[in-house]
Write a protein that holds these residues in place. Structure first.
Motif, PDB file in Angstrom:
ATOM      1  N   ARG A 132       1.115   4.084  -2.965  1.00 43.43           N
ATOM      2  CA  ARG A 132       0.586   5.367  -2.559  1.00 43.43           C
ATOM      3  C   ARG A 132       2.044   6.298  -2.973  1.00 43.43           C
ATOM      4  NH1 ARG A 132      -0.626   7.443   2.875  1.00 43.43           N
ATOM      5  NH2 ARG A 132      -1.837   8.961   1.608  1.00 43.43           N
ATOM      6  N   CYS A 183      -5.608   2.354   4.064  1.00 38.90           N
ATOM      7  CA  CYS A 183      -5.309   3.817   4.360  1.00 38.90           C
ATOM      8  C   CYS A 183      -6.748   4.665   4.547  1.00 38.90           C
ATOM      9  CB  CYS A 183      -4.608   4.497   3.339  1.00 38.90           C
ATOM     10  SG  CYS A 183      -3.820   6.298   3.665  1.00 38.90           S
ATOM     11  N   VAL A 224      -1.867   5.360   7.068  1.00 37.00           N
ATOM     12  CA  VAL A 224      -1.967   3.922   6.900  1.00 37.00           C
ATOM     13  C   VAL A 224      -2.348   3.237   8.215  1.00 37.00           C
ATOM     14  CG1 VAL A 224      -0.459   2.053   6.263  1.00 37.00           C
ATOM     15  CG2 VAL A 224      -0.311   4.457   5.232  1.00 37.00           C
ATOM     16  N   ALA A 256      -7.030   1.551  -0.637  1.00 36.84           N
ATOM     17  CA  ALA A 256      -6.462   0.268  -0.069  1.00 36.84           C
ATOM     18  C   ALA A 256      -5.761  -0.378  -1.281  1.00 36.84           C
ATOM     19  CB  ALA A 256      -7.787  -0.910   0.140  1.00 36.84           C
ATOM     20  N   TYR A 257      -5.070  -1.289  -0.837  1.00 35.45           N
ATOM     21  CA  TYR A 257      -4.219  -2.318  -1.892  1.00 35.45           C
ATOM     22  C   TYR A 257      -4.582  -3.722  -1.551  1.00 35.45           C
ATOM     23  CZ  TYR A 257      -0.869  -4.874  -4.389  1.00 35.45           C
ATOM     24  OH  TYR A 257      -0.303  -6.281  -5.055  1.00 35.45           O
ATOM     25  N   LEU A 263       0.998  -1.319  -0.007  1.00 36.03           N
ATOM     26  CA  LEU A 263       0.035  -0.022   0.004  1.00 36.03           C
ATOM     27  C   LEU A 263       1.052   1.204   0.081  1.00 36.03           C
ATOM     28  CD1 LEU A 263      -2.699   1.487   0.646  1.00 36.03           C
ATOM     29  CD2 LEU A 263      -1.936   1.512   3.063  1.00 36.03           C
TER      30      LEU A 263
END
Ligand SMILES: [Zn+2]
Length: 328
Positions: free
Chosen positions: A152, A177, A182, A164-165, A148
């Protein structure tokens, strides 16, 4: 430490500024471990090995140290010059005297019991303590959280405060996040959304011991376990793309589960964007992405209309950048 000097255009180069001391980037997954050295010349000495799962509970840490040594040798770097070691690892983590050990369902055999077939009886895999015996600066984060941060900083989540990842791979991992922060949680385990309970399917045993959670239903290693006629997730996806009816039904069903997990994240956290990576998703993203998007489309539009699902900006190299994001 200087910031990486590569441009924002994709794909970016892994590279530190001239004169910056090298860093070691370690990516630990349930299937493989990857190690790179990164300095002003870029990423060097890449080593990839199957994740150590046999021997003593510190076997994985010993493997990482050995791979760092081999990577240094290949890159002509003196290991004593390494400024920091960044480790992006599958979780969950438990802390032992403040240091990270892994209680990962795909690594530690004692978690789900013998039914899962892992070749060890580890409750945890020791990780951070042996690395700290050798290196002064070590940062270990959950791989979803690290990815993430990379997304970002350099990928598809740049400039977003609510995002989000999600990695869809051997397991399912998430980094979150909200309001520009985070999320880490009490042990650094925020984002283990892959272990959300979603069904009572008896054919879906997760390595964590749950029966019927998201990871047990849709992860790369779940498909051949649930559907033994298929060798692996890729073969089901290739057959589905070729129009094979049984394979299409399997993929539609797992996209329904995965799409609902994404929907649940969006409505819980009011996200703007989710970027997706991982081997299952990445190699079949053109086929999977519309099926996942369909699970959000039209559901509670006040919450879902303003959120997009996109492929990871860093593509297949999210794991490499994830570890770099921790130490660069
Ligand atoms: Zn689970």
């Amino acid at each position: 430490m200087n910031a990486p000097s590569f441009p924002q255009a994709m794909p970016p180069e892994l590279r530190l500024a001239q004169g910056a001391a090298p860093v070691a980037c370690v990516d630990i997954g349930g299937t493989k471990v990857a190690v790179n050295m990164v300095d002003h010349r870029g990423a060097l000495g890449r080593r990839v090995e199957p994740t150590a799962k046999q021997g003593a509970p510190d076997a994985l840490a010993r493997q990482v140290l050995g791979m760092i040594g081999a990577s240094c040798e290949a890159a002509h770097i003196d290991a004593r010059d390494i400024a920091a070691v960044g480790v992006a690892s599958c979780g969950p983590f438990v802390l032992n005297q403040g240091l990270v050990e892994l209680a990962s369902p795909n690594i530690c055999g004692a978690l789900a019991g013998s039914g899962r077939g892992l070749p060890n009886d580890w409750t945890t895999a020791v990780l951070e303590a042996p690395l700290r015996e050798v290196f002064a600066r070590v940062r270990v984060e959950n791989d979803g959280i690290a990815a993430l941060q990379a997304e970002r900083r350099w990928g598809a989540l740049q400039g977003l405060d609510h995002c989000a990842y999600v990695t869809w791979s051997t397991g399912v991992g998430v980094g979150l996040c909200v309001d520009g922060r985070v999320l880490r949680g009490k042990n650094g385990n925020a984002g283990h959304a892959g272990h959300m309970f979603v069904s009572d399917n008896l054919d879906a045993l997760c390595g964590c011991g749950n029966i019927g959670d998201v990871e047990a239903l849709v992860a790369g290693n779940a498909l051949p376990r649930r559907f033994p006629a298929w060798l692996d997730a890729a073969s089901v996806l290739i057959a589905a793309k070729a129009g094979e009816t049984g394979a299409i039904a399997i993929i539609d069903e797992i996209c329904r589960v995965m799409g609902r997990m994404l929907y649940n994240l969006v409505v819980t956290l009011d996200l703007q964007r989710i970027s997706l990576g991982g081997s299952v998703f990445w190699h079949h993203r053109d086929y999977l992405l519309p099926r996942l998007q369909a699970q959000l489309k039209g559901r509670l539009p006040a919450l879902t209309d303003g959120c997009t699902l996109v492929p990871a900006g860093l593509g297949e190299r999210v794991g490499d950048f994830a570890a770099l994001a921790l130490v660069a």
